[in-house]
Write a protein that holds these residues in place. Structure first.
Motif, PDB file in Angstrom:
ATOM      1  N   LYS A   1      40.866 -26.521  11.359  1.00  0.00           N
ATOM      2  CA  LYS A   1      40.968 -25.075  11.534  1.00  0.00           C
ATOM      3  C   LYS A   1      39.757 -24.371  10.926  1.00  0.00           C
ATOM      4  O   LYS A   1      39.214 -23.420  11.510  1.00  0.00           O
ATOM      5  CB  LYS A   1      42.261 -24.559  10.901  1.00  0.00           C
ATOM      6  CG  LYS A   1      43.524 -24.966  11.646  1.00  0.00           C
ATOM      7  CD  LYS A   1      44.756 -24.394  10.964  1.00  0.00           C
ATOM      8  CE  LYS A   1      46.028 -24.728  11.731  1.00  0.00           C
ATOM      9  NZ  LYS A   1      47.237 -24.179  11.074  1.00  0.00           N
ATOM     10  N   PHE A   2      39.346 -24.826   9.753  1.00  0.00           N
ATOM     11  CA  PHE A   2      38.156 -24.261   9.111  1.00  0.00           C
ATOM     12  C   PHE A   2      36.922 -24.484   9.983  1.00  0.00           C
ATOM     13  O   PHE A   2      36.098 -23.587  10.162  1.00  0.00           O
ATOM     14  CB  PHE A   2      37.971 -24.902   7.735  1.00  0.00           C
ATOM     15  CG  PHE A   2      36.571 -24.835   7.217  1.00  0.00           C
ATOM     16  CD1 PHE A   2      36.058 -23.649   6.720  1.00  0.00           C
ATOM     17  CD2 PHE A   2      35.748 -25.959   7.246  1.00  0.00           C
ATOM     18  CE1 PHE A   2      34.747 -23.579   6.247  1.00  0.00           C
ATOM     19  CE2 PHE A   2      34.451 -25.898   6.774  1.00  0.00           C
ATOM     20  CZ  PHE A   2      33.948 -24.712   6.278  1.00  0.00           C
ATOM     21  N   GLN A   3      36.799 -25.690  10.540  1.00  0.00           N
ATOM     22  CA  GLN A   3      35.652 -26.009  11.387  1.00  0.00           C
ATOM     23  C   GLN A   3      35.608 -25.106  12.615  1.00  0.00           C
ATOM     24  O   GLN A   3      34.539 -24.690  13.058  1.00  0.00           O
ATOM     25  CB  GLN A   3      35.709 -27.480  11.814  1.00  0.00           C
ATOM     26  CG  GLN A   3      34.422 -28.004  12.445  1.00  0.00           C
ATOM     27  CD  GLN A   3      34.347 -27.783  13.932  1.00  0.00           C
ATOM     28  OE1 GLN A   3      35.367 -27.600  14.579  1.00  0.00           O
ATOM     29  NE2 GLN A   3      33.141 -27.793  14.480  1.00  0.00           N
ATOM     30  N   PHE A   4      36.779 -24.776  13.154  1.00  0.00           N
ATOM     31  CA  PHE A   4      36.832 -23.886  14.315  1.00  0.00           C
ATOM     32  C   PHE A   4      36.302 -22.498  13.951  1.00  0.00           C
ATOM     33  O   PHE A   4      35.490 -21.921  14.689  1.00  0.00           O
ATOM     34  CB  PHE A   4      38.263 -23.786  14.832  1.00  0.00           C
ATOM     35  CG  PHE A   4      38.435 -22.776  15.942  1.00  0.00           C
ATOM     36  CD1 PHE A   4      38.059 -23.087  17.236  1.00  0.00           C
ATOM     37  CD2 PHE A   4      38.965 -21.525  15.682  1.00  0.00           C
ATOM     38  CE1 PHE A   4      38.195 -22.165  18.260  1.00  0.00           C
ATOM     39  CE2 PHE A   4      39.110 -20.595  16.702  1.00  0.00           C
ATOM     40  CZ  PHE A   4      38.729 -20.913  17.990  1.00  0.00           C
ATOM     41  N   VAL A   5      36.747 -21.976  12.816  1.00  0.00           N
ATOM     42  CA  VAL A   5      36.296 -20.649  12.380  1.00  0.00           C
ATOM     43  C   VAL A   5      34.790 -20.657  12.126  1.00  0.00           C
ATOM     44  O   VAL A   5      34.055 -19.773  12.602  1.00  0.00           O
ATOM     45  CB  VAL A   5      37.056 -20.207  11.110  1.00  0.00           C
ATOM     46  CG1 VAL A   5      36.462 -18.912  10.554  1.00  0.00           C
ATOM     47  CG2 VAL A   5      38.531 -20.029  11.419  1.00  0.00           C
ATOM     48  N   PHE A   6      34.317 -21.656  11.384  1.00  0.00           N
ATOM     49  CA  PHE A   6      32.889 -21.759  11.108  1.00  0.00           C
ATOM     50  C   PHE A   6      32.109 -21.885  12.413  1.00  0.00           C
ATOM     51  O   PHE A   6      31.079 -21.241  12.593  1.00  0.00           O
ATOM     52  CB  PHE A   6      32.605 -22.964  10.211  1.00  0.00           C
ATOM     53  CG  PHE A   6      31.151 -23.128   9.848  1.00  0.00           C
ATOM     54  CD1 PHE A   6      30.668 -22.630   8.646  1.00  0.00           C
ATOM     55  CD2 PHE A   6      30.273 -23.777  10.700  1.00  0.00           C
ATOM     56  CE1 PHE A   6      29.319 -22.771   8.316  1.00  0.00           C
ATOM     57  CE2 PHE A   6      28.935 -23.929  10.385  1.00  0.00           C
ATOM     58  CZ  PHE A   6      28.455 -23.419   9.188  1.00  0.00           C
ATOM     59  N   GLY A   7      32.615 -22.714  13.325  1.00  0.00           N
ATOM     60  CA  GLY A   7      31.918 -22.932  14.586  1.00  0.00           C
ATOM     61  C   GLY A   7      31.800 -21.671  15.418  1.00  0.00           C
ATOM     62  O   GLY A   7      30.747 -21.405  16.012  1.00  0.00           O
TER      63      GLY A   7
END
Length: 208
Positions: free
Chosen positions: A173-179
């Motif tokens: 989920k964090f990676q999605f936001v950062f991406g």
């Protein structure tokens, strides 16, 4: 997947051999992960998955749209690659005991608990350094991913405390936001951070 790739190959300006080569590399990675040599079980799964869902995927997308390969998409994929590896590393750290019981060797099990925490922190944190460098060289908006920094700090803190049960999902989920912030910063035009600072300084001198 092959059927979905056919229209891309037909419409893309890229040379067909290059498209087929990258598609073949992706298909091969899916096989050798658990089949054939079973790289997942030999501490090479991290390298394979990160390379496939990072540089390979980004370079294929770039090739389909632009028609040629280059260093730019490869370098641009590295921050996202680090977070992809963070997801897999969190999963392997959580399942370390179970994997060991089944004779599965992962990079996490080789590192051990303490070094796994340090490696996870590096994977989560390094892309923020890349964003800061990009802001100083290209666009001040490259700092947009910094909005995800508090979440990154919480993840590393919880990883260090052994709260691993939901860590792969939370990291994803964090990676999605950062991406999304990373992509937005790439698409939106802006002067570099030093240029913005100079413009502000000039404005203040004129006003004051």
């Amino acid at each position: 997947a092959a059927a979905a790739a056919l229209p891309l190959c037909a419409l893309s300006p890229a040379p067909l051999p290059q498209l087929v080569g990258l598609l073949g590399a992706g298909a091969a990675s899916a096989f050798v992960y658990t089949g054939g040599p079973g790289l997942k079980y030999k501490a090479l799964g991290d390298l394979l998955i990160s390379g496939t869902f990072g540089p390979l995927l980004v370079c294929f997308s770039f090739l389909v749209q632009v028609g040629k390969l280059g260093w730019a998409p490869l370098l641009a994929s590295l921050p996202l690659t680090a977070h992809i590896e963070a997801i897999l590393h969190a999963n392997n750290a959580r399942d370390a005991e179970e994997d060991a019981a089944h004779g599965i060797i992962t990079f996490s099990s080789i590192l051990g608990e303490r070094n796994s925490v340090a490696f996870y922190a590096f994977l989560v944190g390094a892309p923020f350094v890349a964003a800061a460098v990009d802001a100083s060289r290209r666009s001040a908006l490259a700092l947009l991913p910094m909005l995800a920094l508090p979440a990154a700090i919480r993840l590393v803190h919880d990883f260090a405390r052994g709260k691993l049960q939901r860590m792969p999902m939370r990291t994803a989920k964090f990676q999605f936001v950062f991406g999304m912030l990373f992509v937005g910063a790439t698409l939106l035009p802006s002067p570099s951070l030093p240029a913005v600072a100079r413009n502000i300084a000039t404005f203040l001198r004129n006003v004051l």
